[in-house]
Design a protein around this motif. Sequence first.
Motif, PDB file in Angstrom:
ATOM      1  N   HIS A 162     110.594  43.867 -25.062  1.00 57.17           N
ATOM      2  CA  HIS A 162     110.646  44.837 -26.153  1.00 57.17           C
ATOM      3  C   HIS A 162     111.014  46.230 -25.620  1.00 57.17           C
ATOM      4  CE1 HIS A 162     108.102  41.677 -28.008  1.00 57.17           C
ATOM      5  NE2 HIS A 162     108.780  42.029 -29.093  1.00 57.17           N
ATOM      6  N   LEU A 163     111.856  46.929 -26.375  1.00 57.51           N
ATOM      7  CA  LEU A 163     112.298  48.270 -25.993  1.00 57.51           C
ATOM      8  C   LEU A 163     111.147  49.254 -26.126  1.00 57.51           C
ATOM      9  CD1 LEU A 163     114.755  50.101 -25.240  1.00 57.51           C
ATOM     10  CD2 LEU A 163     115.055  50.465 -27.703  1.00 57.51           C
ATOM     11  N   LEU A 164     110.844  49.955 -25.049  1.00 57.18           N
ATOM     12  CA  LEU A 164     109.775  50.954 -25.079  1.00 57.18           C
ATOM     13  C   LEU A 164     110.312  52.371 -25.170  1.00 57.18           C
ATOM     14  CD1 LEU A 164     107.275  49.574 -22.410  1.00 57.18           C
ATOM     15  CD2 LEU A 164     107.209  49.305 -24.896  1.00 57.18           C
ATOM     16  N   ALA A 165     111.396  52.673 -24.455  1.00 56.53           N
ATOM     17  CA  ALA A 165     111.889  54.052 -24.442  1.00 56.53           C
ATOM     18  C   ALA A 165     113.338  54.082 -24.016  1.00 56.53           C
ATOM     19  CB  ALA A 165     111.044  54.918 -23.493  1.00 56.53           C
ATOM     20  N   VAL A 166     114.053  55.072 -24.544  1.00 58.69           N
ATOM     21  CA  VAL A 166     115.415  55.341 -24.114  1.00 58.69           C
ATOM     22  C   VAL A 166     115.484  56.830 -23.787  1.00 58.69           C
ATOM     23  CG1 VAL A 166     117.853  55.367 -24.735  1.00 58.69           C
ATOM     24  CG2 VAL A 166     116.387  53.514 -25.557  1.00 58.69           C
ATOM     25  N   ALA A 167     115.922  57.179 -22.598  1.00 53.84           N
ATOM     26  CA  ALA A 167     115.950  58.589 -22.195  1.00 53.84           C
ATOM     27  C   ALA A 167     117.266  58.917 -21.516  1.00 53.84           C
ATOM     28  CB  ALA A 167     114.793  58.900 -21.245  1.00 53.84           C
ATOM     29  N   LEU A 168     117.803  60.100 -21.848  1.00 54.90           N
ATOM     30  CA  LEU A 168     119.023  60.573 -21.193  1.00 54.90           C
ATOM     31  C   LEU A 168     118.700  61.121 -19.802  1.00 54.90           C
ATOM     32  CD1 LEU A 168     120.802  62.466 -24.097  1.00 54.90           C
ATOM     33  CD2 LEU A 168     121.619  60.411 -22.965  1.00 54.90           C
ATOM     34  N   GLN A 169     119.480  60.723 -18.825  1.00 57.90           N
ATOM     35  CA  GLN A 169     119.359  61.280 -17.477  1.00 57.90           C
ATOM     36  C   GLN A 169     120.728  61.854 -17.117  1.00 57.90           C
ATOM     37  OE1 GLN A 169     117.988  58.067 -14.976  1.00 57.90           O
ATOM     38  NE2 GLN A 169     115.846  58.456 -15.483  1.00 57.90           N
ATOM     39  N   LEU A 170     120.884  63.162 -17.318  1.00 54.33           N
ATOM     40  CA  LEU A 170     122.163  63.802 -17.048  1.00 54.33           C
ATOM     41  C   LEU A 170     122.232  64.238 -15.597  1.00 54.33           C
ATOM     42  CD1 LEU A 170     122.426  66.092 -20.208  1.00 54.33           C
ATOM     43  CD2 LEU A 170     123.301  63.775 -19.902  1.00 54.33           C
ATOM     44  N   PRO A 171     123.340  63.931 -14.905  1.00 54.21           N
ATOM     45  CA  PRO A 171     123.480  64.398 -13.523  1.00 54.21           C
ATOM     46  C   PRO A 171     123.593  65.921 -13.452  1.00 54.21           C
ATOM     47  CG  PRO A 171     125.502  63.364 -14.277  1.00 54.21           C
ATOM     48  CD  PRO A 171     124.480  63.096 -15.332  1.00 54.21           C
ATOM     49  N   ALA A 172     123.958  66.555 -14.563  1.00 55.68           N
ATOM     50  CA  ALA A 172     124.047  68.023 -14.616  1.00 55.68           C
ATOM     51  C   ALA A 172     123.892  68.454 -16.063  1.00 55.68           C
ATOM     52  CB  ALA A 172     125.381  68.506 -14.052  1.00 55.68           C
ATOM     53  N   ARG A 173     123.394  69.669 -16.253  1.00 56.42           N
ATOM     54  CA  ARG A 173     123.326  70.221 -17.605  1.00 56.42           C
ATOM     55  C   ARG A 173     123.655  71.708 -17.556  1.00 56.42           C
ATOM     56  NH1 ARG A 173     117.823  70.033 -16.236  1.00 56.42           N
ATOM     57  NH2 ARG A 173     116.712  72.015 -16.549  1.00 56.42           N
ATOM     58  N   VAL A 174     124.316  72.186 -18.582  1.00 57.31           N
ATOM     59  CA  VAL A 174     124.728  73.585 -18.643  1.00 57.31           C
ATOM     60  C   VAL A 174     123.512  74.477 -18.852  1.00 57.31           C
ATOM     61  CG1 VAL A 174     126.110  75.282 -19.890  1.00 57.31           C
ATOM     62  CG2 VAL A 174     126.981  72.975 -19.555  1.00 57.31           C
ATOM     63  N   THR A 175     123.452  75.572 -18.089  1.00 57.35           N
ATOM     64  CA  THR A 175     122.357  76.533 -18.239  1.00 57.35           C
ATOM     65  C   THR A 175     122.839  77.937 -18.581  1.00 57.35           C
ATOM     66  OG1 THR A 175     122.352  76.965 -15.850  1.00 57.35           O
ATOM     67  CG2 THR A 175     120.843  75.263 -16.681  1.00 57.35           C
ATOM     68  N   ALA A 176     124.138  78.252 -18.330  1.00 59.94           N
ATOM     69  CA  ALA A 176     124.644  79.588 -18.650  1.00 59.94           C
ATOM     70  C   ALA A 176     126.162  79.534 -18.799  1.00 59.94           C
ATOM     71  CB  ALA A 176     124.256  80.599 -17.565  1.00 59.94           C
ATOM     72  N   VAL A 177     126.669  80.288 -19.792  1.00 60.66           N
ATOM     73  CA  VAL A 177     128.111  80.371 -20.038  1.00 60.66           C
ATOM     74  C   VAL A 177     128.496  81.828 -20.239  1.00 60.66           C
ATOM     75  CG1 VAL A 177     130.033  79.674 -21.530  1.00 60.66           C
ATOM     76  CG2 VAL A 177     128.115  78.100 -21.157  1.00 60.66           C
ATOM     77  N   THR A 178     129.576  82.254 -19.582  1.00 60.08           N
ATOM     78  CA  THR A 178     130.120  83.603 -19.754  1.00 60.08           C
ATOM     79  C   THR A 178     131.586  83.498 -20.148  1.00 60.08           C
ATOM     80  OG1 THR A 178     128.613  84.593 -18.137  1.00 60.08           O
ATOM     81  CG2 THR A 178     130.648  85.797 -18.609  1.00 60.08           C
ATOM     82  N   PHE A 179     131.973  84.250 -21.183  1.00 64.92           N
ATOM     83  CA  PHE A 179     133.372  84.344 -21.585  1.00 64.92           C
ATOM     84  C   PHE A 179     133.987  85.536 -20.835  1.00 64.92           C
ATOM     85  CE2 PHE A 179     131.611  81.719 -24.804  1.00 64.92           C
ATOM     86  CZ  PHE A 179     132.660  80.984 -25.358  1.00 64.92           C
ATOM     87  N   LEU A 180     134.860  85.253 -19.898  1.00 66.15           N
ATOM     88  CA  LEU A 180     135.445  86.285 -19.046  1.00 66.15           C
ATOM     89  C   LEU A 180     136.550  87.034 -19.785  1.00 66.15           C
ATOM     90  CD1 LEU A 180     135.748  84.114 -15.818  1.00 66.15           C
ATOM     91  CD2 LEU A 180     133.897  85.690 -16.418  1.00 66.15           C
ATOM     92  N   ASP A 181     136.746  88.309 -19.400  1.00 68.71           N
ATOM     93  CA  ASP A 181     137.825  89.152 -19.937  1.00 68.71           C
ATOM     94  C   ASP A 181     137.734  89.311 -21.447  1.00 68.71           C
ATOM     95  OD1 ASP A 181     138.827  89.151 -17.291  1.00 68.71           O
ATOM     96  OD2 ASP A 181     139.984  87.322 -17.692  1.00 68.71           O
ATOM     97  N   SER A 182     136.564  89.155 -22.023  1.00 67.21           N
ATOM     98  CA  SER A 182     136.384  89.355 -23.459  1.00 67.21           C
ATOM     99  C   SER A 182     136.028  90.817 -23.730  1.00 67.21           C
ATOM    100  CB  SER A 182     135.275  88.440 -23.988  1.00 67.21           C
ATOM    101  OG  SER A 182     134.047  88.712 -23.330  1.00 67.21           O
ATOM    102  N   HIS A 183     136.122  91.220 -25.001  1.00 64.30           N
ATOM    103  CA  HIS A 183     135.733  92.578 -25.381  1.00 64.30           C
ATOM    104  C   HIS A 183     134.209  92.695 -25.374  1.00 64.30           C
ATOM    105  CE1 HIS A 183     139.859  93.236 -26.432  1.00 64.30           C
ATOM    106  NE2 HIS A 183     139.835  92.368 -27.414  1.00 64.30           N
ATOM    107  N   ALA A 184     133.699  93.806 -24.890  1.00 63.54           N
ATOM    108  CA  ALA A 184     132.252  94.018 -24.852  1.00 63.54           C
ATOM    109  C   ALA A 184     131.731  94.217 -26.271  1.00 63.54           C
ATOM    110  CB  ALA A 184     131.919  95.227 -23.993  1.00 63.54           C
ATOM    111  N   VAL A 185     130.814  93.372 -26.690  1.00 64.57           N
ATOM    112  CA  VAL A 185     130.215  93.449 -28.016  1.00 64.57           C
ATOM    113  C   VAL A 185     128.837  94.084 -27.889  1.00 64.57           C
ATOM    114  CG1 VAL A 185     129.455  92.130 -30.037  1.00 64.57           C
ATOM    115  CG2 VAL A 185     131.490  91.417 -28.770  1.00 64.57           C
ATOM    116  N   ALA A 186     128.496  94.918 -28.874  1.00 64.63           N
ATOM    117  CA  ALA A 186     127.199  95.595 -28.866  1.00 64.63           C
ATOM    118  C   ALA A 186     126.364  95.125 -30.045  1.00 64.63           C
ATOM    119  CB  ALA A 186     127.384  97.112 -28.912  1.00 64.63           C
ATOM    120  N   SER A 187     125.070  95.263 -29.918  1.00 70.96           N
ATOM    121  CA  SER A 187     124.178  95.019 -31.047  1.00 70.96           C
ATOM    122  C   SER A 187     124.409  96.117 -32.085  1.00 70.96           C
ATOM    123  CB  SER A 187     122.723  95.038 -30.584  1.00 70.96           C
ATOM    124  OG  SER A 187     122.350  96.361 -30.195  1.00 70.96           O
TER     125      SER A 187
END
Length: 413
Positions: free
Chosen positions: A39-64
Amino acid sequence: MKWSTAMLSGDTRNRFSFTGLDSIISLAIVSVVVSLSGHLLAVALQLPARVTAVTFLDSHAVASDAGQVLAAPHWTTGASHPVCYTRRARPHLAVTLHTAPNFSGKTAIVAASADNGLQFYGTGCATGSSLVITRMTADRKLANAVTRYDPLTIAWWVSFDDGRSFHGAGRTRHRLYVTFDEPGLQPLRETLLDIGCRGASGCRDASTTVAGVWRQFSQRNADGTLPGLHRVDGHLLRYWLDEYTPLASRVVNQCHSLNAMLAPDANHGILEGVGTCQAWSELLESTLRAQGIRNVEVLSIVPPDLKTGFLINTLGFLGRHPPVIAQVIHGQGTPNPPYAFFNHSLVEVNGALYDPSYGNGPFTGPTLTEAVGAWETATVGALVRDEIYGMQTNRIVQPYLRDRVPAPIVAHL
């Protein structure tokens, strides 16, 4: 009994079109845990890598909206900042991924696919439990039109075996604004971008961009009133308060600039998001400049006699002067604002005048004076002045008749 196995998820296999990267990509490694009875007890994703931060380079500086520049990275786990490029720009990304320790020292290929069709590709070497790709270039430019993506979703993939197999590394969501031309002001507040890119979405030239932005200010409710606009946080932006507000002096002192109207401040109470004609004119001017529209200027219109004031055709004024037949003037988010002023701010764009406070315009004419006259005819019900006779002050109301009134004074702010 336990085991792990690499699995492809049904029909969700995909192909990337990157040159040299034409491999079937698996979505993830799935760990399947079953009991001794099967019987199936659990299914879990095991990613060899996961994204933690993204930067858009050469974009216009946006302010609050408070004017504080929102620094990179533009996306981290649990947080996201808006991004801005000009149309037909080619975006570049930098990405950081968390990797399993056993991949340290291995070269990785990272691929990303955005739901607007852009695809990115880069390589790097994992160090410890981190993989950093300093520059990933899009395979094409952004579309040749003003656009607002909310959200732009990017799917991430990573390979540690020279592209023979790829595994999902997560999805990131971004708010991306694409302007008509290079923005002409700083700070580039996010509400200015949101109003402009929402209104001018799909526009490819200056005239339709101006018209698209203006629709955001001039669109009306079914009863002819103006709904006002909203900051990106959803807070209502409105012109003044109702005619009989006891806070008139505070509106004049605290709500007379774009910064005061846009910057969130809980201490303002009911005045948060409220702006005078000067603040609303700065809002339209700055929204257009954020789209790269250059020939924009705020003007102050003043009666020729400095002791004279304008009486605007609001519900309050017309209720006191029933013989006057005119279109009712409503304020942004305020159906019946005050009607007596000694000046009024407008926005000039390539010789045409716009009144963002009342959502009226454009007003045009052979000369600027004629354009102002057209605004007066549509907006002003009467002129008022105080005259002193002996020891008494008499307030005189003179119905506005364009051919009998000297041209107003126009001050370039």
